[in-house]
Design a protein around this motif. Structure first.
Motif, PDB file in Angstrom:
ATOM      1  N   ALA A  39     -29.864  38.969   3.411  1.00  0.00           N
ATOM      2  CA  ALA A  39     -30.073  40.357   2.997  1.00  0.00           C
ATOM      3  C   ALA A  39     -31.560  40.682   2.898  1.00  0.00           C
ATOM      4  O   ALA A  39     -32.337  39.917   2.324  1.00  0.00           O
ATOM      5  N   ALA A  40     -31.941  41.832   3.460  1.00  0.00           N
ATOM      6  CA  ALA A  40     -33.298  42.360   3.319  1.00  0.00           C
ATOM      7  C   ALA A  40     -33.328  43.253   2.082  1.00  0.00           C
ATOM      8  O   ALA A  40     -32.572  44.209   1.988  1.00  0.00           O
ATOM      9  N   MET A  41     -34.213  42.941   1.147  1.00  0.00           N
ATOM     10  CA  MET A  41     -34.194  43.565  -0.168  1.00  0.00           C
ATOM     11  C   MET A  41     -35.331  44.576  -0.342  1.00  0.00           C
ATOM     12  O   MET A  41     -36.389  44.473   0.283  1.00  0.00           O
ATOM     13  N   ASP A  42     -35.096  45.518  -1.248  1.00  0.00           N
ATOM     14  CA  ASP A  42     -36.083  46.565  -1.541  1.00  0.00           C
ATOM     15  C   ASP A  42     -37.393  46.026  -2.096  1.00  0.00           C
ATOM     16  O   ASP A  42     -38.436  46.679  -1.993  1.00  0.00           O
ATOM     17  N   ASN A  43     -37.362  44.850  -2.715  1.00  0.00           N
ATOM     18  CA  ASN A  43     -38.577  44.306  -3.318  1.00  0.00           C
ATOM     19  C   ASN A  43     -39.377  43.429  -2.362  1.00  0.00           C
ATOM     20  O   ASN A  43     -40.336  42.777  -2.763  1.00  0.00           O
ATOM     21  N   GLY A  44     -38.976  43.394  -1.078  1.00  0.00           N
ATOM     22  CA  GLY A  44     -39.703  42.591  -0.096  1.00  0.00           C
ATOM     23  C   GLY A  44     -39.134  41.217   0.129  1.00  0.00           C
ATOM     24  O   GLY A  44     -39.568  40.501   1.031  1.00  0.00           O
ATOM     25  N   ALA A  45     -38.149  40.839  -0.676  1.00  0.00           N
ATOM     26  CA  ALA A  45     -37.547  39.515  -0.552  1.00  0.00           C
ATOM     27  C   ALA A  45     -36.474  39.511   0.531  1.00  0.00           C
ATOM     28  O   ALA A  45     -35.916  40.543   0.894  1.00  0.00           O
ATOM     29  N   ILE A  46     -36.203  38.323   1.044  1.00  0.00           N
ATOM     30  CA  ILE A  46     -35.037  38.085   1.892  1.00  0.00           C
ATOM     31  C   ILE A  46     -34.204  37.017   1.194  1.00  0.00           C
ATOM     32  O   ILE A  46     -34.662  35.892   0.998  1.00  0.00           O
ATOM     33  N   PHE A  47     -32.994  37.390   0.795  1.00  0.00           N
ATOM     34  CA  PHE A  47     -32.104  36.491   0.066  1.00  0.00           C
ATOM     35  C   PHE A  47     -30.985  35.989   0.962  1.00  0.00           C
ATOM     36  O   PHE A  47     -30.484  36.728   1.822  1.00  0.00           O
ATOM     37  N   LEU A  48     -30.589  34.752   0.738  1.00  0.00           N
ATOM     38  CA  LEU A  48     -29.426  34.171   1.383  1.00  0.00           C
ATOM     39  C   LEU A  48     -28.330  34.055   0.339  1.00  0.00           C
ATOM     40  O   LEU A  48     -28.484  33.333  -0.653  1.00  0.00           O
ATOM     41  N   PHE A  49     -27.245  34.793   0.545  1.00  0.00           N
ATOM     42  CA  PHE A  49     -26.138  34.831  -0.403  1.00  0.00           C
ATOM     43  C   PHE A  49     -24.998  33.940   0.077  1.00  0.00           C
ATOM     44  O   PHE A  49     -24.704  33.870   1.277  1.00  0.00           O
ATOM     45  N   GLY A  50     -24.352  33.296  -0.882  1.00  0.00           N
ATOM     46  CA  GLY A  50     -23.183  32.490  -0.573  1.00  0.00           C
ATOM     47  C   GLY A  50     -22.390  32.239  -1.830  1.00  0.00           C
ATOM     48  O   GLY A  50     -22.748  32.702  -2.924  1.00  0.00           O
ATOM     49  N   VAL A  51     -21.312  31.501  -1.690  1.00  0.00           N
ATOM     50  CA  VAL A  51     -20.431  31.216  -2.813  1.00  0.00           C
ATOM     51  C   VAL A  51     -20.840  29.907  -3.470  1.00  0.00           C
ATOM     52  O   VAL A  51     -21.013  28.878  -2.808  1.00  0.00           O
ATOM     53  N   LEU A  52     -21.026  29.971  -4.780  1.00  0.00           N
ATOM     54  CA  LEU A  52     -21.332  28.791  -5.580  1.00  0.00           C
ATOM     55  C   LEU A  52     -20.322  28.756  -6.716  1.00  0.00           C
ATOM     56  O   LEU A  52     -20.359  29.603  -7.605  1.00  0.00           O
ATOM     57  N   GLY A  53     -19.398  27.805  -6.666  1.00  0.00           N
ATOM     58  CA  GLY A  53     -18.312  27.794  -7.631  1.00  0.00           C
ATOM     59  C   GLY A  53     -17.378  28.956  -7.359  1.00  0.00           C
ATOM     60  O   GLY A  53     -16.872  29.117  -6.255  1.00  0.00           O
ATOM     61  N   ALA A  54     -17.201  29.817  -8.369  1.00  0.00           N
ATOM     62  CA  ALA A  54     -16.319  30.978  -8.218  1.00  0.00           C
ATOM     63  C   ALA A  54     -17.095  32.261  -7.984  1.00  0.00           C
ATOM     64  O   ALA A  54     -16.517  33.334  -7.932  1.00  0.00           O
ATOM     65  N   GLU A  55     -18.429  32.154  -7.848  1.00  0.00           N
ATOM     66  CA  GLU A  55     -19.254  33.350  -7.763  1.00  0.00           C
ATOM     67  C   GLU A  55     -20.019  33.416  -6.448  1.00  0.00           C
ATOM     68  O   GLU A  55     -20.409  32.393  -5.885  1.00  0.00           O
ATOM     69  N   THR A  56     -20.246  34.633  -5.974  1.00  0.00           N
ATOM     70  CA  THR A  56     -21.185  34.871  -4.890  1.00  0.00           C
ATOM     71  C   THR A  56     -22.550  35.098  -5.513  1.00  0.00           C
ATOM     72  O   THR A  56     -22.707  35.937  -6.401  1.00  0.00           O
ATOM     73  N   THR A  57     -23.550  34.345  -5.058  1.00  0.00           N
ATOM     74  CA  THR A  57     -24.849  34.382  -5.715  1.00  0.00           C
ATOM     75  C   THR A  57     -25.967  34.141  -4.713  1.00  0.00           C
ATOM     76  O   THR A  57     -25.721  33.873  -3.531  1.00  0.00           O
ATOM     77  N   VAL A  58     -27.210  34.230  -5.162  1.00  0.00           N
ATOM     78  CA  VAL A  58     -28.373  33.943  -4.326  1.00  0.00           C
ATOM     79  C   VAL A  58     -28.525  32.427  -4.215  1.00  0.00           C
ATOM     80  O   VAL A  58     -28.772  31.747  -5.210  1.00  0.00           O
ATOM     81  N   LEU A  59     -28.374  31.910  -3.005  1.00  0.00           N
ATOM     82  CA  LEU A  59     -28.530  30.470  -2.787  1.00  0.00           C
ATOM     83  C   LEU A  59     -29.982  30.089  -2.531  1.00  0.00           C
ATOM     84  O   LEU A  59     -30.476  29.093  -3.041  1.00  0.00           O
ATOM     85  N   GLU A  60     -30.657  30.903  -1.723  1.00  0.00           N
ATOM     86  CA  GLU A  60     -32.044  30.621  -1.359  1.00  0.00           C
ATOM     87  C   GLU A  60     -32.753  31.938  -1.041  1.00  0.00           C
ATOM     88  O   GLU A  60     -32.134  33.004  -1.012  1.00  0.00           O
ATOM     89  N   ALA A  61     -34.042  31.835  -0.781  1.00  0.00           N
ATOM     90  CA  ALA A  61     -34.842  32.991  -0.381  1.00  0.00           C
ATOM     91  C   ALA A  61     -35.795  32.568   0.721  1.00  0.00           C
ATOM     92  O   ALA A  61     -36.170  31.396   0.831  1.00  0.00           O
TER      93      ALA A  61
END
Length: 201
Positions: A39-61
């Protein structure tokens, strides 16, 4: 093809941890694999999202957690190509290529920026600072880009190098050039162009 699981919950707390506690919009997404969304983010970051346990979360940047952002200002668009890598564009006017290896939900080799070109030199005088790629797609190793300055560009990724705003690089070709006017300004006083497209030979 990537998959979305609507029934999975998303951790807002995990997201805010990576955005300095501030809400942050998503401008563009692309699938890295069937389990990972970039995902390309408004704050200039690029996040990699995935499932960790039961949640979808930011895995890396990209280029890494807790370090500099991928772009100054908003990250506007991301495109993934397995042969080329991750390509991003930002409000700072740069298009960048990132090289990394991704295995089992984490970097096996961390991201490095391998190429960079600026689209600002291709805008008409007075609109350079407002020129950025806001959407793009890959076709046979070339990026087809739409910009905030009413220009459609083609960028040959193989010909890209590491260049700054003062270089009108040979890898970038203007396909269509729009007319620009002084009818609007953004909150920073930067001119916003009005669109009237004409073909460029």
């Amino acid at each position: 093809r990537g998959k979305l699981e609507p029934e999975q919950s998303f951790s807002n707390a995990a997201m805010l941890k990576h955005t300095g506690g501030q809400p942050c919009g998503v401008n563009c997404v692309t699938f890295l694999d069937t389990d990972t969304t970039v995902a390309a983010m408004d704050n200039g970051a690029i996040f990699l999202f995935g499932v960790l346990g039961a949640e979808t979360t930011v895995l890396e940047a990209v280029p890494g957690k807790g370090g500099p952002k991928a772009h100054v200002g908003a990250a506007l668009c991301v495109v993934w190509d397995a042969r080329i890598g991750l390509v991003s564009s930002g409000q700072d006017g740069y298009v960048r290529v990132w090289d990394f290896e991704w295995r089992e939900g984490k970097f096996s080799r961390p991201p490095i920026q391998t190429k960079q070109v600026s689209v600002q030199p291709f805008a008409v005088r007075g609109f350079q600072r407002a020129c950025a790629v806001q959407n793009m797609d890959m076709l046979e190793g070339k990026l087809i880009c739409g910009t905030t300055a009413n220009i459609i560009m083609e960028i040959d990724v193989a010909a890209m190098e590491q260049t700054e705003h003062d270089v009108k690089h040979r890898s970038v070709r203007v396909v269509h050039q729009g007319h620009t006017g002084e009818s609007r300004r953004d909150k920073q006083g930067i001119l916003l162009p009005s669109l009237e497209v004409k073909a460029v030979a």
